[in-house]
Design a protein around this motif. Structure first.
Motif, mmCIF file in Angstrom:
data_model
loop_
_atom_site.group_PDB
_atom_site.id
_atom_site.type_symbol
_atom_site.label_atom_id
_atom_site.label_comp_id
_atom_site.label_asym_id
_atom_site.label_seq_id
_atom_site.Cartn_x
_atom_site.Cartn_y
_atom_site.Cartn_z
ATOM 1 N N ALA A 128 41.431 41.286 36.686
ATOM 2 C CA ALA A 128 40.275 41.877 37.364
ATOM 3 C C ALA A 128 40.545 42.025 38.859
ATOM 4 O O ALA A 128 40.219 43.060 39.467
ATOM 5 C CB ALA A 128 39.034 41.012 37.131
ATOM 6 N N LEU A 129 41.141 41.016 39.462
ATOM 7 C CA LEU A 129 41.456 41.082 40.886
ATOM 8 C C LEU A 129 42.490 42.160 41.170
ATOM 9 O O LEU A 129 42.375 42.917 42.146
ATOM 10 C CB LEU A 129 41.959 39.717 41.366
ATOM 11 C CG LEU A 129 42.361 39.615 42.838
ATOM 12 C CD1 LEU A 129 41.184 39.933 43.755
ATOM 13 C CD2 LEU A 129 42.906 38.224 43.149
ATOM 14 N N GLU A 130 43.489 42.254 40.311
ATOM 15 C CA GLU A 130 44.510 43.291 40.486
ATOM 16 C C GLU A 130 43.896 44.684 40.412
ATOM 17 O O GLU A 130 44.188 45.556 41.242
ATOM 18 C CB GLU A 130 45.588 43.134 39.413
ATOM 19 C CG GLU A 130 46.695 44.162 39.507
ATOM 20 C CD GLU A 130 47.679 44.058 38.357
ATOM 21 O OE1 GLU A 130 48.867 44.374 38.563
ATOM 22 O OE2 GLU A 130 47.269 43.663 37.250
ATOM 23 N N ALA A 131 43.025 44.890 39.426
ATOM 24 C CA ALA A 131 42.374 46.203 39.277
ATOM 25 C C ALA A 131 41.487 46.515 40.473
ATOM 26 O O ALA A 131 41.445 47.654 40.954
ATOM 27 C CB ALA A 131 41.560 46.227 37.987
ATOM 28 N N GLU A 132 40.795 45.502 40.953
ATOM 29 C CA GLU A 132 39.905 45.699 42.098
ATOM 30 C C GLU A 132 40.693 46.070 43.348
ATOM 31 O O GLU A 132 40.314 46.989 44.086
ATOM 32 C CB GLU A 132 39.107 44.424 42.325
ATOM 33 C CG GLU A 132 38.116 44.496 43.455
ATOM 34 C CD GLU A 132 37.420 43.165 43.701
ATOM 35 O OE1 GLU A 132 36.419 43.188 44.443
ATOM 36 O OE2 GLU A 132 37.875 42.136 43.180
ATOM 37 N N ALA A 133 41.787 45.363 43.597
ATOM 38 C CA ALA A 133 42.603 45.658 44.774
ATOM 39 C C ALA A 133 43.231 47.045 44.672
ATOM 40 O O ALA A 133 43.317 47.779 45.672
ATOM 41 C CB ALA A 133 43.684 44.589 44.933
ATOM 42 N N SER A 134 43.645 47.423 43.473
ATOM 43 C CA SER A 134 44.214 48.759 43.273
ATOM 44 C C SER A 134 43.177 49.835 43.543
ATOM 45 O O SER A 134 43.483 50.884 44.136
ATOM 46 C CB SER A 134 44.753 48.904 41.847
ATOM 47 O OG SER A 134 45.809 48.004 41.601
#
Length: 452
Positions: A25-31
């Motif tokens: 979720a954090l990776e998707a949000e940062a992307s």
């Protein structure tokens, strides 16, 4: 000879931590913010221009803490350690007056203990002593600068905490109901459930309203850090005018209200009052109503998302009442919200998952479980790593390579908490690898969309 200090190749190199299981979720949000995150165990790594740490603290909903990397080096003895620490450029984070606090993490290191690091740091930075900060998983280090030293073997990584208080402390939730849900966890579950604000959302057991406020802010594109202060505001390099500009741009990006309905219900009037006051502090207006989740029907036309953190034994004190409640909740989801998706936080008890109305195979023997799954229909497979005949890793790999059953979510609930075990589980094809008790309740994150 030990190598000198290596500093980031770009203006800033960050490690952004999150709760276990929320790394995707954090990776998707940062992307989605236009950054290029690299997912690692426990969070993501980011590189970018000066000020990236401020934007990360301000805008990331799933993040627990933002660490600014100051340098990497190797040291095989205390003298070399002092030399390398003295070579670090701390001028942009430390004024050189009040001694910084230090949090030390040792992993398979020849360093005999953290005292060696504390003594070397005090000598390197010419201060009488360095205060121990302790782990920063839950709370911040308090006023002043907090540095973190991670030691892996003879490799040292030194970082500065830029967040202060943990990032789930948004500033709006000054009151809580029983068993409150952490804001960052709520935001991560919403993202994993695919919520983007375009469809209605209902929380039938809303408590203090955390899911509702986080959903409203996501739908409004409101930055989660606008109501709070951060540790970086005390750095010598802090530019108040530039920070005001970042906040102003974040405010300008926000929408005035969510685009789709957000409804919260609870049988407890006190909880609804708490939710209403929290929402007011967050600057959002919520549709809140006292109603029993067991008789609830969709308040608006779907499809939409139902998100719920139902009671579990420790919270209500009467575990024997839970199966009936979960059966009723399952009926509500199937009959009152037909066509809607659901994200449900569940304890690691297959009996309650079954009571919710889902067929679950709780694997105790890997070979036996594989055979049963071939001949029966299941919504979810819960397995541990340590089983006779066929371990959880092998079971997940075999199931995911069998086309007829590959769609069934496989969740490994294990007491093995090392990053290597977790990586093995995910590499084997498990939809999620969750450590028992790590979050208090287990989040069946990767199976959310398939639980209804």
């Amino acid at each position: 000879m030990d190598a000198p200090v290596t500093r980031a190749r770009t203006d800033e190199q960050l490690f952004v931590s999150t709760l276990p299981g929320l790394e995707p979720a954090l990776e998707a949000e940062a992307s989605a913010l236009g950054w290029k995150p690299r997912r690692v165990d426990g969070g993501v790594e980011l590189e970018g221009p000066a000020g990236l740490h401020q934007d990360a603290n301000l805008r990331l909903r799933c993040a627990s803490r933002v660490l600014l990397r100051l340098g990497h080096f190797r040291a095989g003895d205390s003298d070399t350690l002092s030399d390398r620490l003295a070579e670090l450029d701390l001028s942009h984070v430390w004024d050189g007056r009040s001694p910084p606090k230090l949090s030390v993490s040792l992993n398979r290191s020849p360093v005999p203990g953290p005292d060696v690091v504390f003594s070397a740091a005090a000598y390197a930075w010419n201060v009488p002593s360095v205060e121990r900060a302790g782990p920063l998983d839950e709370e911040g280090g308090g006023p002043g600068l907090t540095l973190l030293v991670r030691v892996d073997g003879d490799a040292f990584t030194v970082s500065a905490d830029t967040s202060g208080d943990a990032l789930h402390r948004r500033g709006y939730r000054q009151e809580v109901s029983r068993a409150p849900l952490r804001e960052t966890l709520a935001a991560g579950i919403l993202r994993l459930a695919g919520y983007d604000g375009s469809q209605p959302l209902v929380d039938p057991m809303c408590g203090s309203g955390t899911f509702l406020v986080e959903a409203a802010w996501m739908a409004m594109r409101r930055a989660p850090g606008l109501l709070r202060a951060f540790a970086f505001e005390s750095f010598p390099s802090f530019d108040a005018q530039a920070w005001a500009g970042r906040k102003a741009r974040a405010e300008a990006d926000a929408r005035p209200a969510p685009g789709a309905a957000i409804h919260g219900y609870d049988i407890n009037a006190g909880s609804l009052g708490t939710a209403r006051r929290n929402a007011r502090r967050a600057g959002v207006t919520l549709a809140l109503e006292r109603q029993d989740a067991r008789t609830l029907k969709a308040p608006v036309e779907g499809p939409g998302l139902v998100v719920v953190n139902p009671p579990y034994g420790k919270r209500v004190g009467e575990a024997e009442d839970l199966p009936a409640l979960y059966r009723a909740l399952g009926n509500t989801l199937r009959q009152g919200f037909a066509g809607w998706r659901a994200a449900v936080i569940l304890p690691d008890e297959a009996a309650l998952v079954k009571a919710l109305g889902h067929s679950v195979e709780e694997a105790q023997d890997g070979e036996e479980a594989y055979v049963k799954v071939q001949n029966n229909t299941y919504d979810l497979i819960l397995t541990d790593v340590q089983m006779p005949k066929l371990d959880g890793f092998s079971l997940a790999r075999r199931l995911k390579s069998t086309p007829a059953v590959a769609r069934i979510p496989v969740i490994i609930l294990s007491s093995l908490a090392s990053p290597e075990d977790k990586r093995r589980g995910l590499d084997a094809g498990a939809d999620a690898y969750l450590v028992k008790g790590e979050l208090g309740v287990e989040v069946l994150a990767q199976a959310i969309d398939r639980l209804t």
